[in-house]
Design an enzyme around this catalytic site. Sequence first.
Site, PDB file in Angstrom:
ATOM      1  N   ASP A  21       0.782  -1.524   0.169  1.00 35.22           N
ATOM      2  CA  ASP A  21      -0.245  -0.358   0.024  1.00 35.22           C
ATOM      3  C   ASP A  21       1.080   1.364   0.233  1.00 35.22           C
ATOM      4  O   ASP A  21       1.987   1.668   0.443  1.00 35.22           O
ATOM      5  CB  ASP A  21      -0.871  -0.031   1.798  1.00 35.22           C
ATOM      6  CG  ASP A  21      -2.366   0.948   1.030  1.00 35.22           C
ATOM      7  OD1 ASP A  21      -2.477   1.666   0.408  1.00 35.22           O
ATOM      8  OD2 ASP A  21      -2.451   1.459   1.620  1.00 35.22           O
ATOM      9  N   HIS A  38       2.365   3.530  -8.945  1.00 31.68           N
ATOM     10  CA  HIS A  38       2.851   2.090  -9.425  1.00 31.68           C
ATOM     11  C   HIS A  38       3.675   1.996  -9.839  1.00 31.68           C
ATOM     12  O   HIS A  38       3.939   0.708 -10.022  1.00 31.68           O
ATOM     13  CB  HIS A  38       1.005   1.758  -9.929  1.00 31.68           C
ATOM     14  CG  HIS A  38      -0.141   1.779  -9.068  1.00 31.68           C
ATOM     15  ND1 HIS A  38      -0.662   1.678  -7.725  1.00 31.68           N
ATOM     16  CD2 HIS A  38      -1.661   2.704  -9.575  1.00 31.68           C
ATOM     17  CE1 HIS A  38      -1.483   2.294  -8.107  1.00 31.68           C
ATOM     18  NE2 HIS A  38      -1.655   3.014  -8.917  1.00 31.68           N
ATOM     19  N   LEU A 133      11.838 -20.366  -5.046  1.00 30.99           N
ATOM     20  CA  LEU A 133      10.481 -18.894  -4.274  1.00 30.99           C
ATOM     21  C   LEU A 133       9.204 -19.176  -5.184  1.00 30.99           C
ATOM     22  O   LEU A 133       9.168 -18.677  -7.307  1.00 30.99           O
ATOM     23  CB  LEU A 133      10.301 -18.372  -4.890  1.00 30.99           C
ATOM     24  CG  LEU A 133      10.287 -16.673  -4.079  1.00 30.99           C
ATOM     25  CD1 LEU A 133       9.715 -17.253  -2.552  1.00 30.99           C
ATOM     26  CD2 LEU A 133      10.440 -15.494  -4.120  1.00 30.99           C
TER      27      LEU A 133
END
Length: 246
Positions: A21, A38, A133
Amino acid sequence: MTAQPFSLHANCPRHVAIIMDGNGRWATQRGRPRKLGHLQGAEAARKIVRVASEVGLSYLTLFAFSSENWRRPGSEVSELMSLLQRYLGGEHRQELEELGIRLRVIGQRERLPESTLRQIERIEDETAHHKGLSVVIAISYGGRVEIATAARRLAQKVQDGELDPGEINETLLERYLETNAIPDPDLLIRTGGEKRISNFLLWQLAYAEMVFSDCLWPDFDRDAFLAALEEYQMRERRYGALVSTG
Ligand code: FPP
């Protein structure tokens, strides 16, 4: 600056989930369009994926677009979709290959544009054999709708005579969640100063430790991530039981 070594001693989380956020505020503070926030946010995500891989996490789940984010102005939704599409569409393909990262997406696929959907299917297929991962990207994701969908599918099985209601328990319901086969997060990190879950992984976060950071997501770097992991390592998880007295 040389990277700080992170010691993988006992109590390292296996699965970290992040609510990224603060992109919009980061841009606004600089008098720039939210879009730039963004873009910087995507860059921060790329760097954190690398660190997560280096320290040996097994799963990293990133909340990239919530089921509520569709309510944002159309232009911002399109910008976010095209950013995600670029991320999934091969821009970082070489890095995923080099690190052996497996990419998966959770969320309501039926709401996504056809082109985004195709990119998702392609990258999931291409990285399915990777053993490093697992990066899980939540796109058009909402925890409540995920649980409601699982309940509907179970109800259908009962109606079709394939399931006895008495067989429904936590283990069975979990199999109908999108995160089926992914262990629950050990740690949730939320950046941007707010202290809430915002409909993210409601079922799966039942016992997660939580670390809230005031840092805006584009500024969340290697050191901030390692500090959150270290904070987790100092916590004692009891799952409702009593403190061990040794
Ligand atoms: C919240 O910031 C962030 C989002 C809604 C989008 C998260 C997306 C990214 C970090 C970029 C793409 C991700 C990947 C994995 C490539 P906000 O816009 O709500 O910020 P604000 O609270 O300051 O307005």
